[in-house]
Design a protein around this motif. Structure first.
Motif, mmCIF file in Angstrom:
data_model
loop_
_atom_site.group_PDB
_atom_site.id
_atom_site.type_symbol
_atom_site.label_atom_id
_atom_site.label_comp_id
_atom_site.label_asym_id
_atom_site.label_seq_id
_atom_site.Cartn_x
_atom_site.Cartn_y
_atom_site.Cartn_z
ATOM 1 N N ILE A 81 73.909 37.453 -36.786
ATOM 2 C CA ILE A 81 73.073 37.657 -35.602
ATOM 3 C C ILE A 81 71.571 37.554 -35.841
ATOM 4 O O ILE A 81 70.815 37.251 -34.913
ATOM 5 N N VAL A 82 71.099 37.830 -37.050
ATOM 6 C CA VAL A 82 69.644 37.859 -37.270
ATOM 7 C C VAL A 82 69.141 36.445 -37.524
ATOM 8 O O VAL A 82 69.662 35.722 -38.372
ATOM 9 N N SER A 83 68.117 36.071 -36.797
ATOM 10 C CA SER A 83 67.590 34.710 -36.859
ATOM 11 C C SER A 83 66.574 34.549 -37.993
ATOM 12 O O SER A 83 65.751 35.438 -38.228
ATOM 13 N N PRO A 84 66.578 33.396 -38.656
ATOM 14 C CA PRO A 84 65.525 33.111 -39.648
ATOM 15 C C PRO A 84 64.225 32.635 -38.996
ATOM 16 O O PRO A 84 63.194 32.521 -39.667
ATOM 17 N N GLU A 85 64.271 32.362 -37.681
ATOM 18 C CA GLU A 85 63.126 31.723 -37.032
ATOM 19 C C GLU A 85 61.850 32.564 -37.043
ATOM 20 O O GLU A 85 60.757 32.008 -37.226
ATOM 21 N N PRO A 86 61.904 33.898 -36.817
ATOM 22 C CA PRO A 86 60.642 34.656 -36.879
ATOM 23 C C PRO A 86 59.929 34.503 -38.218
ATOM 24 O O PRO A 86 58.697 34.380 -38.268
ATOM 25 N N GLU A 109 59.860 41.631 -41.717
ATOM 26 C CA GLU A 109 58.848 41.386 -40.672
ATOM 27 C C GLU A 109 59.078 42.313 -39.488
ATOM 28 O O GLU A 109 58.149 42.949 -38.970
ATOM 29 N N PHE A 110 60.333 42.416 -39.072
ATOM 30 C CA PHE A 110 60.663 43.268 -37.933
ATOM 31 C C PHE A 110 60.387 44.734 -38.246
ATOM 32 O O PHE A 110 59.819 45.464 -37.418
ATOM 33 N N ALA A 111 60.774 45.188 -39.426
ATOM 34 C CA ALA A 111 60.581 46.594 -39.794
ATOM 35 C C ALA A 111 59.096 46.958 -39.813
ATOM 36 O O ALA A 111 58.710 48.057 -39.388
ATOM 37 N N GLN A 157 66.182 35.014 -43.338
ATOM 38 C CA GLN A 157 66.720 36.157 -42.587
ATOM 39 C C GLN A 157 66.263 37.473 -43.205
ATOM 40 O O GLN A 157 65.920 38.417 -42.486
ATOM 41 N N ASP A 158 66.263 37.535 -44.526
ATOM 42 C CA ASP A 158 65.816 38.755 -45.195
ATOM 43 C C ASP A 158 64.347 39.025 -44.900
ATOM 44 O O ASP A 158 63.939 40.182 -44.701
ATOM 45 N N ILE A 159 63.548 37.967 -44.852
ATOM 46 C CA ILE A 159 62.132 38.152 -44.536
ATOM 47 C C ILE A 159 61.965 38.547 -43.072
ATOM 48 O O ILE A 159 61.113 39.375 -42.730
#
Length: 420
Positions: free
Chosen positions: A215-220, A243-245, A237-239
């Motif tokens: 579900i988590v996108s690599p795009e951001p 980034e989100f956190a 995705q890990d980044i």
């Protein structure tokens, strides 16, 4: 695991990822998607109680208030990635904007990582003021007993709270306690051997990883590091998670930044869903184990016994306060099986529809057990989550419950080997 998973009787324990036909999509706003970093939701009104009831005690357990980021780890990792993107010429304008944000966070948090901030102090003062305003009679010639974990943000939360009480009534006697002697109540996640094994063995890891990757996108991450940044989608995705956190934690330190500058609404919700599931699997009862909830047994037993001591006349400790962590509150509320705080499923993509970290543990989240006595001498209890009354008993919407019924129910929530 040596401990019997007593909360899970009748449920099939799984060892592989389980999902419904399609991942469910939430549509929460950016404040909600801050998750457990959401600043405290101040109640819109003070809850009145019936004239026929007289308050006789408050038993309060709380998370610390809003704070600076707990460590420099995420911002340091993100800064290195952004500077690398800059050095190889792939960084985007959005990336430079995000680098400014990271530098601002690191500057504001210097020498204050994990510390309670001014917002956190204000949150605790506000809760204390509303408590005093709602139940002033409990503080007449009263002795307040407060304890906290050894973490400075918890100690400062306790002092902010009790300082506000003292400002409103300087005749109150206040006794405070902080330190590792309180860890069995406030930091069982550091001490419980079965829980430490659970975190080491990570029986949930495969399920979480499969969900996260789906579900988590690599795009951001790609939008800030650039299309040609030399990482595959999995590492991006890990980044994105980091980034989100970082963005989700800004409001708690008093900095404003709209997550939607860097994430689409769907990407934001999906990143929140993954974070929400991680906390659910590691901090609440689930179909892998009941241990994450059972670590709160000492705390729940303490809440039952100290409340009952006032009911039976064995104690006059009318106001008791405790200050811990999100990791203190999530297990406790799950162990009590409070509505919205406890959910068992084999389909982890449904967790986001039933268990919300922003509801369970925003900053300064708290549970208050308020005792009342009727004119006929009967004792009732009300349970407030974040200062809003919630039903305690399953399949009942009752708010005021005879204490004996409440005590009996809470006792059944304890692991069998701990029941009073």
């Amino acid at each position: 695991m040596s401990r019997i998973t007593s909360l899970l009787s009748g449920l099939f324990l799984i060892s592989a990822p389980a999902f419904a036909s399609q991942p469910m999509t939430t549509s929460f706003n950016s404040t909600q998607c801050e998750g457990s970093a959401t600043p405290y939701p101040i109640p819109s009104e003070i809850i009145a109680y019936p004239d026929s009831l007289k308050p006789i005690m408050i038993n309060h357990v709380s998370r610390h208030g809003a704070r600076f980021p707990s460590s420099a780890k995420r911002t340091t990792e993100m800064r290195l990635a952004l500077m690398h993107a800059d050095s190889i010429g792939t960084i985007t304008d959005k990336g430079r904007q995000f680098l400014d944000i990271v530098n601002l966070i690191m500057d504001k948090s210097k020498n204050q990582w994990g510390a309670l901030d001014s917002l956190g102090m204000a949150e605790q003062r506000g809760i204390a003021a509303r408590m005093y305003t709602s139940y002033p009679q409990l503080f007449d010639n009263a002795t307040v007993h407060a304890l906290s974990s050894y973490a400075p943000r918890c100690i400062m939360s306790m002092y902010s709270f009790t300082h506000q009480l003292a400002r409103m009534n300087n005749h109150i006697k206040i006794y405070t306690s902080s330190g590792r002697q309180n860890s069995p109540l406030m930091r069982p996640f550091d001490l419980d051997a079965d829980y430490l094994d659970y975190r080491k063995e990570e029986p949930y890891k495969e399920a979480y990883e499969a969900y996260f990757r789906s579900i988590v996108s690599p795009e951001p991450a790609r939008r800030i590091l650039g299309e040609n940044y030399p990482l595959d989608d999995k590492h991006l995705q890990d980044i994105t998670r980091t980034e989100f956190a970082i963005l989700a934690g800004m409001s708690a330190m008093g900095l404003q930044c709209d997550i939607l500058q860097f994430f689409t609404e769907e990407e934001m919700n999906r990143a929140w869903e993954a974070n929400n599931l991680s906390q659910y699997l590691t901090r609440t009862a689930n179909t892998f184990s009941s241990v994450p909830a059972e670590i709160a047994a000492d705390l729940l037993e303490n809440l039952i016994s100290t409340t009952d001591d006032v009911v039976t006349g064995n104690s006059d400790n009318r106001v008791q306060l405790r200050f811990g962590h999100a990791e203190t509150m999530m297990p406790l509320l799950s162990l009590m099986r409070l509505k919205g705080c406890y959910y068992l499923t084999n389909y982890f993509d449904t967790v986001a529809s039933h268990w919300h970290n922003f509801y369970v543990v925003p900053m300064a989240s708290n549970l208050q057990i308020i005792l009342f006595r009727s004119a006929k001498g009967k004792t009732y209890a009300r349970f407030d989550l974040n200062e809003v009354p919630v039903p305690l008993l399953p399949d009942s919407e009752e708010i005021y419950i005879p204490w004996e019924r409440a005590k009996s129910y809470l006792n059944t929530c304890l692991p069998e080997y701990r029941r009073l």
